[in-house]
Design a protein around this motif. Sequence first.
Motif, PDB file in Angstrom:
ATOM      1  N   ARG A  81       8.093  -4.214   7.039  1.00 28.47           N
ATOM      2  CA  ARG A  81       6.496  -3.927   6.800  1.00 28.47           C
ATOM      3  C   ARG A  81       6.092  -4.491   5.748  1.00 28.47           C
ATOM      4  O   ARG A  81       6.770  -4.627   4.525  1.00 28.47           O
ATOM      5  CB  ARG A  81       6.517  -2.448   6.779  1.00 28.47           C
ATOM      6  CG  ARG A  81       6.493  -1.900   8.035  1.00 28.47           C
ATOM      7  CD  ARG A  81       6.378  -0.280   8.276  1.00 28.47           C
ATOM      8  NE  ARG A  81       6.622   0.019   9.500  1.00 28.47           N
ATOM      9  CZ  ARG A  81       6.357   1.491  10.079  1.00 28.47           C
ATOM     10  NH1 ARG A  81       5.820   2.385   8.864  1.00 28.47           N
ATOM     11  NH2 ARG A  81       6.461   1.838  11.038  1.00 28.47           N
ATOM     12  N   LYS A  83       2.821  -4.481   2.504  1.00 29.89           N
ATOM     13  CA  LYS A  83       1.633  -3.626   2.389  1.00 29.89           C
ATOM     14  C   LYS A  83       0.509  -4.809   2.025  1.00 29.89           C
ATOM     15  O   LYS A  83       0.460  -5.454   1.652  1.00 29.89           O
ATOM     16  CB  LYS A  83       1.997  -3.065   0.970  1.00 29.89           C
ATOM     17  CG  LYS A  83       0.787  -2.084   0.742  1.00 29.89           C
ATOM     18  CD  LYS A  83       1.154  -1.428  -0.612  1.00 29.89           C
ATOM     19  CE  LYS A  83      -0.040  -0.174  -1.231  1.00 29.89           C
ATOM     20  NZ  LYS A  83       0.357   0.457  -2.120  1.00 29.89           N
ATOM     21  N   SER A 235       0.249  -0.367   6.004  1.00 30.87           N
ATOM     22  CA  SER A 235       1.477  -1.137   6.194  1.00 30.87           C
ATOM     23  C   SER A 235       1.596  -1.737   7.518  1.00 30.87           C
ATOM     24  O   SER A 235       1.404  -1.185   8.565  1.00 30.87           O
ATOM     25  CB  SER A 235       2.659   0.259   5.971  1.00 30.87           C
ATOM     26  OG  SER A 235       2.938   0.500   4.809  1.00 30.87           O
ATOM     27  N   GLU A 237       3.572  -4.219  10.305  1.00 27.09           N
ATOM     28  CA  GLU A 237       4.901  -4.572  10.662  1.00 27.09           C
ATOM     29  C   GLU A 237       4.727  -5.772  11.200  1.00 27.09           C
ATOM     30  O   GLU A 237       4.081  -6.016  12.352  1.00 27.09           O
ATOM     31  CB  GLU A 237       5.418  -3.442  11.586  1.00 27.09           C
ATOM     32  CG  GLU A 237       6.866  -3.739  12.018  1.00 27.09           C
ATOM     33  CD  GLU A 237       7.226  -2.459  12.989  1.00 27.09           C
ATOM     34  OE1 GLU A 237       7.609  -1.623  12.571  1.00 27.09           O
ATOM     35  OE2 GLU A 237       7.241  -2.823  14.272  1.00 27.09           O
TER      36      GLU A 237
END
Length: 378
Positions: A81, A83, A235, A237
Amino acid sequence: MTHRLARRGLFALVTLTLLGGSVVAGVAIPATAAGSDEGAFSKTKTVTREFRDADGADQVVDSRDVTLKVDHTKNLRGRERVKVTWAGARPSAARAADPFGENGLKQEYPMLILQCRGVDDASLPAAKQIRPETCFTSTRQQRSQSTDPFYAIWRHDLYATDKDRAEKSGLDPIPAECNDFGGFSTHLTPFVAASGKTYPACTGETMPPEAAVGASFPPAEVAAFTGKDGKGQVSFEVRSAVENESLGCSDKTPCSIVAIPIMGLSCVDADRECRRTGRFEPGSSNFANEGVDAAVSPTYWWSESNWRNRITVPLTFALPPNVCDVIDNRTPVDFYGSRAHEPGHDAVGTGLLPAQGTVHVPAHIGRRHPGVQARRER
Protein backbone atom coordinates in the motif's frame (compact mmCIF):
# COMPACT_ATOMS: atom_id res chain seq x y z
CA MET A 1 12.17 -33.16 8.70
CA THR A 2 11.88 -30.52 11.43
CA HIS A 3 15.61 -29.82 11.19
CA ARG A 4 15.38 -29.69 7.41
CA LEU A 5 12.53 -27.15 7.60
CA ALA A 6 14.54 -25.07 10.01
CA ARG A 7 17.57 -25.14 7.72
CA ARG A 8 15.40 -24.11 4.78
CA GLY A 9 13.87 -21.32 6.88
CA LEU A 10 17.30 -20.12 7.93
CA PHE A 11 18.35 -20.17 4.29
CA ALA A 12 15.37 -17.92 3.46
CA LEU A 13 16.44 -15.42 6.09
CA VAL A 14 20.03 -15.46 4.91
CA THR A 15 18.90 -15.11 1.30
CA LEU A 16 16.78 -12.09 2.22
CA THR A 17 19.83 -10.51 3.84
CA LEU A 18 21.92 -11.13 0.74
CA LEU A 19 19.21 -9.57 -1.39
CA GLY A 20 19.42 -6.32 0.54
CA GLY A 21 17.17 -6.91 3.53
CA SER A 22 18.18 -7.20 7.15
CA VAL A 23 17.43 -9.42 10.14
CA VAL A 24 17.15 -7.92 13.61
CA ALA A 25 16.40 -10.14 16.61
CA GLY A 26 14.86 -12.77 14.35
CA VAL A 27 12.76 -10.24 12.44
CA ALA A 28 13.28 -10.17 8.70
CA ILE A 29 12.90 -6.63 7.34
CA PRO A 30 12.54 -6.10 3.56
CA ALA A 31 15.00 -3.67 1.99
CA THR A 32 12.13 -1.45 0.86
CA ALA A 33 9.72 -1.28 3.73
CA ALA A 34 6.24 0.07 3.26
CA GLY A 35 6.12 3.66 4.36
CA SER A 36 9.59 4.54 3.12
CA ASP A 37 10.03 7.65 1.01
CA GLU A 38 11.79 5.93 -1.87
CA GLY A 39 10.53 7.53 -5.05
CA ALA A 40 8.27 10.01 -3.25
CA PHE A 41 6.11 11.78 -5.87
CA SER A 42 4.53 15.22 -6.01
CA LYS A 43 2.89 17.06 -8.89
CA THR A 44 0.54 20.02 -9.29
CA LYS A 45 -1.80 20.23 -12.28
CA THR A 46 -4.50 22.68 -13.30
CA VAL A 47 -7.70 20.79 -14.07
CA THR A 48 -10.73 22.38 -15.68
CA ARG A 49 -14.32 22.00 -16.82
CA GLU A 50 -15.48 23.95 -19.88
CA PHE A 51 -18.71 24.63 -21.73
CA ARG A 52 -18.93 25.72 -25.37
CA ASP A 53 -21.40 28.53 -25.92
CA ALA A 54 -23.70 28.92 -28.90
CA ASP A 55 -21.25 31.40 -30.48
CA GLY A 56 -18.50 28.77 -30.38
CA ALA A 57 -16.55 30.29 -27.48
CA ASP A 58 -15.32 27.96 -24.74
CA GLN A 59 -15.98 29.12 -21.19
CA VAL A 60 -14.08 27.72 -18.22
CA VAL A 61 -16.75 27.07 -15.60
CA ASP A 62 -14.45 25.53 -13.00
CA SER A 63 -10.68 25.42 -12.54
CA ARG A 64 -8.58 23.92 -9.74
CA ASP A 65 -4.87 23.58 -9.07
CA VAL A 66 -4.61 20.05 -7.71
CA THR A 67 -1.47 18.82 -5.96
CA LEU A 68 -1.10 15.04 -5.70
CA LYS A 69 1.52 13.28 -3.57
CA VAL A 70 2.48 9.63 -3.14
CA ASP A 71 4.78 8.65 -0.28
CA HIS A 72 6.77 5.94 -2.14
CA THR A 73 6.67 4.53 -5.67
CA LYS A 74 9.76 2.35 -6.20
CA ASN A 75 10.64 -1.31 -5.67
CA LEU A 76 7.03 -2.12 -4.84
CA ARG A 77 5.68 -5.58 -4.11
CA GLY A 78 2.26 -6.95 -4.87
CA ARG A 79 -0.45 -5.77 -2.45
CA GLU A 80 1.85 -3.14 -0.99
CA ARG A 81 0.00 0.00 0.00
CA VAL A 82 1.14 3.49 -0.88
CA LYS A 83 -0.24 6.63 0.72
CA VAL A 84 -1.87 9.00 -1.78
CA THR A 85 -2.76 12.52 -0.64
CA TRP A 86 -4.06 15.55 -2.51
CA ALA A 87 -5.05 19.15 -2.03
CA GLY A 88 -6.84 21.76 -4.12
CA ALA A 89 -9.45 19.42 -5.60
CA ARG A 90 -13.14 20.18 -5.89
CA PRO A 91 -14.96 18.99 -2.73
CA SER A 92 -16.80 15.72 -3.22
CA ALA A 93 -20.45 15.00 -2.54
CA ALA A 94 -22.65 11.93 -2.03
CA ARG A 95 -20.04 9.90 -0.13
CA ALA A 96 -20.46 6.15 -0.67
CA ALA A 97 -20.26 3.66 2.20
CA ASP A 98 -17.88 1.61 0.03
CA PRO A 99 -15.91 3.63 -2.55
CA PHE A 100 -14.13 0.64 -4.15
CA GLY A 101 -14.98 -0.78 -7.56
CA GLU A 102 -18.45 -0.17 -8.93
CA ASN A 103 -19.70 0.77 -5.46
CA GLY A 104 -17.94 4.10 -5.82
CA LEU A 105 -19.78 5.14 -8.98
CA LYS A 106 -22.68 6.87 -7.20
CA GLN A 107 -20.61 9.77 -5.90
CA GLU A 108 -20.07 13.29 -7.19
CA TYR A 109 -16.67 14.90 -7.80
CA PRO A 110 -14.51 12.13 -6.26
CA MET A 111 -10.80 11.53 -6.86
CA LEU A 112 -10.72 8.35 -8.93
CA ILE A 113 -7.53 6.32 -8.47
CA LEU A 114 -6.65 3.45 -10.79
CA GLN A 115 -3.66 1.28 -11.62
CA CYS A 116 -2.74 1.17 -15.29
CA ARG A 117 -0.07 -0.50 -17.40
CA GLY A 118 2.27 1.89 -19.20
CA VAL A 119 3.58 5.38 -18.63
CA ASP A 120 2.73 8.89 -19.82
CA ASP A 121 5.56 9.35 -22.32
CA ALA A 122 4.72 10.38 -25.88
CA SER A 123 8.20 9.34 -27.05
CA LEU A 124 7.46 5.67 -26.34
CA PRO A 125 5.72 3.26 -28.73
CA ALA A 126 1.93 3.34 -28.42
CA ALA A 127 1.91 -0.12 -26.83
CA LYS A 128 3.92 1.20 -23.86
CA GLN A 129 1.91 4.35 -23.33
CA ILE A 130 -0.84 4.58 -20.79
CA ARG A 131 -4.43 4.77 -22.04
CA PRO A 132 -7.89 3.91 -20.66
CA GLU A 133 -7.69 0.48 -22.29
CA THR A 134 -4.72 -0.45 -20.07
CA CYS A 135 -6.34 0.70 -16.82
CA PHE A 136 -7.83 -2.09 -14.75
CA THR A 137 -11.33 -2.01 -13.30
CA SER A 138 -13.10 -4.85 -11.57
CA THR A 139 -16.48 -4.54 -13.31
CA ARG A 140 -17.81 -3.77 -16.76
CA GLN A 141 -20.06 -1.01 -15.34
CA GLN A 142 -16.91 1.04 -14.77
CA ARG A 143 -15.85 0.96 -18.41
CA SER A 144 -18.75 0.25 -20.78
CA GLN A 145 -22.17 1.87 -21.16
CA SER A 146 -25.23 1.34 -23.30
CA THR A 147 -28.16 3.69 -22.85
CA ASP A 148 -30.87 5.77 -24.47
CA PRO A 149 -29.26 8.53 -26.58
CA PHE A 150 -30.80 11.15 -24.26
CA TYR A 151 -28.49 10.01 -21.45
CA ALA A 152 -25.42 9.27 -23.58
CA ILE A 153 -23.60 12.38 -22.33
CA TRP A 154 -20.16 11.16 -23.40
CA ARG A 155 -21.27 11.93 -26.97
CA HIS A 156 -21.38 15.62 -25.96
CA ASP A 157 -17.84 15.69 -24.56
CA LEU A 158 -16.04 18.83 -25.73
CA TYR A 159 -12.78 16.93 -26.24
CA ALA A 160 -14.16 13.70 -27.71
CA THR A 161 -13.24 12.76 -31.26
CA ASP A 162 -15.92 12.44 -33.92
CA LYS A 163 -15.44 8.69 -33.70
CA ASP A 164 -16.18 8.72 -29.96
CA ARG A 165 -19.31 10.79 -30.54
CA ALA A 166 -20.76 8.15 -32.83
CA GLU A 167 -23.74 6.05 -31.77
CA LYS A 168 -21.46 3.03 -31.31
CA SER A 169 -17.86 3.51 -30.20
CA GLY A 170 -14.91 1.86 -28.52
CA LEU A 171 -14.87 -1.30 -30.62
CA ASP A 172 -15.92 -1.59 -34.25
CA PRO A 173 -17.99 -3.62 -34.66
CA ILE A 174 -19.53 -4.17 -31.23
CA PRO A 175 -18.95 -7.89 -30.51
CA ALA A 176 -22.00 -10.14 -30.69
CA GLU A 177 -21.46 -11.35 -27.12
CA CYS A 178 -22.18 -7.80 -25.91
CA ASN A 179 -25.87 -8.25 -26.84
CA ASP A 180 -26.04 -4.64 -27.99
CA PHE A 181 -29.45 -3.10 -28.69
CA GLY A 182 -30.16 -1.20 -31.88
CA GLY A 183 -31.08 2.43 -31.30
CA PHE A 184 -29.07 2.62 -28.07
CA SER A 185 -25.88 4.62 -27.71
CA THR A 186 -23.06 2.28 -26.73
CA HIS A 187 -19.46 2.88 -25.75
CA LEU A 188 -17.00 0.15 -24.82
CA THR A 189 -13.69 0.70 -23.08
CA PRO A 190 -12.10 -2.69 -23.70
CA PHE A 191 -9.28 -3.92 -21.50
CA VAL A 192 -6.05 -4.82 -23.27
CA ALA A 193 -4.09 -7.36 -21.23
CA ALA A 194 -0.32 -7.55 -20.95
CA SER A 195 -0.48 -10.60 -23.23
CA GLY A 196 -2.05 -8.46 -25.95
CA LYS A 197 -5.48 -10.07 -25.62
CA THR A 198 -8.40 -7.65 -25.82
CA TYR A 199 -11.36 -8.15 -23.50
CA PRO A 200 -14.50 -6.32 -24.77
CA ALA A 201 -15.56 -5.70 -21.14
CA CYS A 202 -19.25 -5.41 -21.98
CA THR A 203 -20.49 -8.29 -19.81
CA GLY A 204 -19.17 -10.18 -16.81
CA GLU A 205 -18.09 -12.98 -19.14
CA THR A 206 -16.05 -10.64 -21.36
CA MET A 207 -13.98 -9.16 -18.52
CA PRO A 208 -10.45 -10.38 -17.73
CA PRO A 209 -10.32 -13.35 -15.31
CA GLU A 210 -9.06 -11.24 -12.39
CA ALA A 211 -12.34 -9.30 -12.54
CA ALA A 212 -14.47 -12.42 -12.02
CA VAL A 213 -17.10 -12.41 -9.29
CA GLY A 214 -15.53 -13.97 -6.22
CA ALA A 215 -12.00 -13.42 -7.52
CA SER A 216 -9.17 -13.75 -5.00
CA PHE A 217 -8.63 -10.04 -4.55
CA PRO A 218 -11.16 -7.26 -3.89
CA PRO A 219 -11.17 -4.15 -6.11
CA ALA A 220 -8.16 -1.87 -5.74
CA GLU A 221 -9.53 1.05 -7.77
CA VAL A 222 -11.20 3.61 -5.58
CA ALA A 223 -13.35 6.72 -6.02
CA ALA A 224 -11.95 8.53 -3.00
CA PHE A 225 -13.66 11.40 -1.23
CA THR A 226 -12.36 14.96 -1.14
CA GLY A 227 -13.23 17.01 1.93
CA LYS A 228 -14.71 20.48 1.95
CA ASP A 229 -11.18 21.86 2.29
CA GLY A 230 -10.20 20.30 -1.03
CA LYS A 231 -7.99 17.69 0.62
CA GLY A 232 -8.11 13.93 0.75
CA GLN A 233 -6.05 10.82 1.26
CA VAL A 234 -6.23 7.09 0.70
CA SER A 235 -4.01 4.03 1.04
CA PHE A 236 -3.89 2.50 -2.42
CA GLU A 237 -2.98 -1.17 -2.81
CA VAL A 238 -0.85 -1.86 -5.89
CA ARG A 239 -1.06 -5.18 -7.70
CA SER A 240 1.81 -6.96 -9.42
CA ALA A 241 1.64 -9.61 -12.14
CA VAL A 242 1.45 -12.21 -9.37
CA GLU A 243 -1.96 -10.95 -8.24
CA ASN A 244 -3.14 -9.61 -11.60
CA GLU A 245 -1.53 -11.34 -14.56
CA SER A 246 -3.73 -9.52 -17.06
CA LEU A 247 -2.56 -6.13 -15.83
CA GLY A 248 0.97 -7.53 -15.79
CA CYS A 249 2.92 -5.01 -13.70
CA SER A 250 6.45 -6.22 -12.89
CA ASP A 251 10.10 -5.22 -12.72
CA LYS A 252 10.12 -5.51 -16.54
CA THR A 253 6.68 -4.06 -17.31
CA PRO A 254 6.23 -0.47 -16.08
CA CYS A 255 2.92 0.63 -14.65
CA SER A 256 1.42 3.76 -13.13
CA ILE A 257 -1.13 5.00 -10.67
CA VAL A 258 -3.58 7.30 -12.43
CA ALA A 259 -5.49 9.81 -10.34
CA ILE A 260 -8.40 11.59 -12.02
CA PRO A 261 -9.93 14.51 -10.11
CA ILE A 262 -13.50 14.35 -11.42
CA MET A 263 -14.48 17.88 -12.42
CA GLY A 264 -17.49 17.02 -14.57
CA LEU A 265 -17.64 16.53 -18.31
CA SER A 266 -16.76 19.48 -20.51
CA CYS A 267 -19.58 19.94 -23.00
CA VAL A 268 -19.48 20.80 -26.68
CA ASP A 269 -23.08 22.03 -26.73
CA ALA A 270 -25.94 23.00 -24.43
CA ASP A 271 -27.01 19.42 -23.65
CA ARG A 272 -28.75 19.60 -20.28
CA GLU A 273 -27.58 16.22 -18.96
CA CYS A 274 -23.98 16.96 -19.87
CA ARG A 275 -24.02 20.31 -18.08
CA ARG A 276 -25.42 19.08 -14.79
CA THR A 277 -23.46 20.10 -11.70
CA GLY A 278 -24.61 17.63 -9.06
CA ARG A 279 -27.57 16.77 -6.84
CA PHE A 280 -25.79 16.63 -3.49
CA GLU A 281 -24.15 19.25 -1.30
CA PRO A 282 -20.36 19.15 -0.79
CA GLY A 283 -19.42 16.87 2.10
CA SER A 284 -22.76 15.02 2.01
CA SER A 285 -23.25 11.25 2.18
CA ASN A 286 -25.13 8.89 -0.09
CA PHE A 287 -25.39 5.79 2.06
CA ALA A 288 -28.86 5.19 0.64
CA ASN A 289 -27.22 4.70 -2.76
CA GLU A 290 -29.44 7.22 -4.53
CA GLY A 291 -28.86 8.31 -8.10
CA VAL A 292 -26.33 11.05 -8.84
CA ASP A 293 -25.67 13.35 -11.78
CA ALA A 294 -23.65 11.12 -14.11
CA ALA A 295 -21.83 14.12 -15.60
CA VAL A 296 -19.98 14.70 -12.32
CA SER A 297 -19.65 11.06 -11.27
CA PRO A 298 -16.66 8.78 -12.00
CA THR A 299 -18.75 6.70 -14.43
CA TYR A 300 -17.24 8.42 -17.46
CA TRP A 301 -13.62 8.61 -16.25
CA TRP A 302 -12.54 7.32 -19.67
CA SER A 303 -14.23 10.18 -21.55
CA GLU A 304 -11.62 12.57 -22.87
CA SER A 305 -12.45 15.65 -20.80
CA ASN A 306 -11.99 13.59 -17.62
CA TRP A 307 -9.02 11.59 -18.91
CA ARG A 308 -7.10 14.71 -19.89
CA ASN A 309 -7.24 15.93 -16.28
CA ARG A 310 -5.37 12.85 -15.03
CA ILE A 311 -2.22 12.94 -12.92
CA THR A 312 0.03 9.97 -13.64
CA VAL A 313 2.39 8.50 -11.06
CA PRO A 314 5.04 6.13 -12.50
CA LEU A 315 5.74 2.99 -10.46
CA THR A 316 8.52 0.42 -10.37
CA PHE A 317 8.20 -3.08 -8.97
CA ALA A 318 10.70 -5.27 -7.17
CA LEU A 319 11.93 -8.60 -8.49
CA PRO A 320 9.25 -11.32 -8.84
CA PRO A 321 8.70 -14.11 -6.29
CA ASN A 322 10.80 -16.61 -8.27
CA VAL A 323 14.00 -14.60 -7.71
CA CYS A 324 15.21 -17.28 -5.25
CA ASP A 325 15.47 -19.79 -8.12
CA VAL A 326 18.74 -18.09 -9.03
CA ILE A 327 20.27 -19.42 -5.81
CA ASP A 328 18.32 -22.62 -5.06
CA ASN A 329 16.02 -24.48 -7.45
CA ARG A 330 14.69 -27.00 -4.95
CA THR A 331 10.94 -27.26 -4.32
CA PRO A 332 10.09 -24.28 -2.10
CA VAL A 333 8.64 -24.62 1.38
CA ASP A 334 6.57 -21.81 2.83
CA PHE A 335 8.09 -20.43 6.01
CA TYR A 336 6.06 -18.17 8.25
CA GLY A 337 6.66 -16.93 11.76
CA SER A 338 3.17 -17.94 12.78
CA ARG A 339 4.10 -21.57 12.14
CA ALA A 340 7.56 -21.39 13.64
CA HIS A 341 6.00 -22.09 17.03
CA GLU A 342 3.49 -24.74 15.96
CA PRO A 343 3.92 -28.29 17.26
CA GLY A 344 5.93 -30.25 14.76
CA HIS A 345 7.18 -27.04 13.13
CA ASP A 346 9.23 -25.60 15.96
CA ALA A 347 12.15 -23.92 14.22
CA VAL A 348 12.87 -21.95 17.38
CA GLY A 349 13.31 -25.13 19.35
CA THR A 350 16.18 -26.20 17.12
CA GLY A 351 18.27 -23.28 18.29
CA LEU A 352 18.60 -22.05 14.72
CA LEU A 353 16.25 -19.12 15.38
CA PRO A 354 16.10 -16.90 18.45
CA ALA A 355 13.36 -17.45 20.98
CA GLN A 356 12.58 -13.74 21.36
CA GLY A 357 10.82 -11.60 18.80
CA THR A 358 8.49 -12.48 15.97
CA VAL A 359 9.78 -14.18 12.86
CA HIS A 360 8.37 -12.69 9.69
CA VAL A 361 9.49 -13.50 6.18
CA PRO A 362 7.64 -11.78 3.30
CA ALA A 363 5.48 -14.14 1.24
CA HIS A 364 7.77 -13.94 -1.80
CA ILE A 365 10.54 -15.76 0.10
CA GLY A 366 10.02 -19.50 -0.27
CA ARG A 367 7.36 -19.25 -2.94
CA ARG A 368 8.78 -19.94 -6.33
CA HIS A 369 5.71 -19.55 -8.49
CA PRO A 370 2.55 -17.44 -8.30
CA GLY A 371 -0.42 -19.25 -6.89
CA VAL A 372 1.52 -22.01 -5.14
CA GLN A 373 -0.54 -23.29 -2.22
CA ALA A 374 0.84 -23.49 1.30
CA ARG A 375 2.54 -26.83 1.86
CA ARG A 376 3.71 -28.67 4.92
CA GLU A 377 6.76 -30.82 4.77
CA ARG A 378 6.40 -33.75 7.12
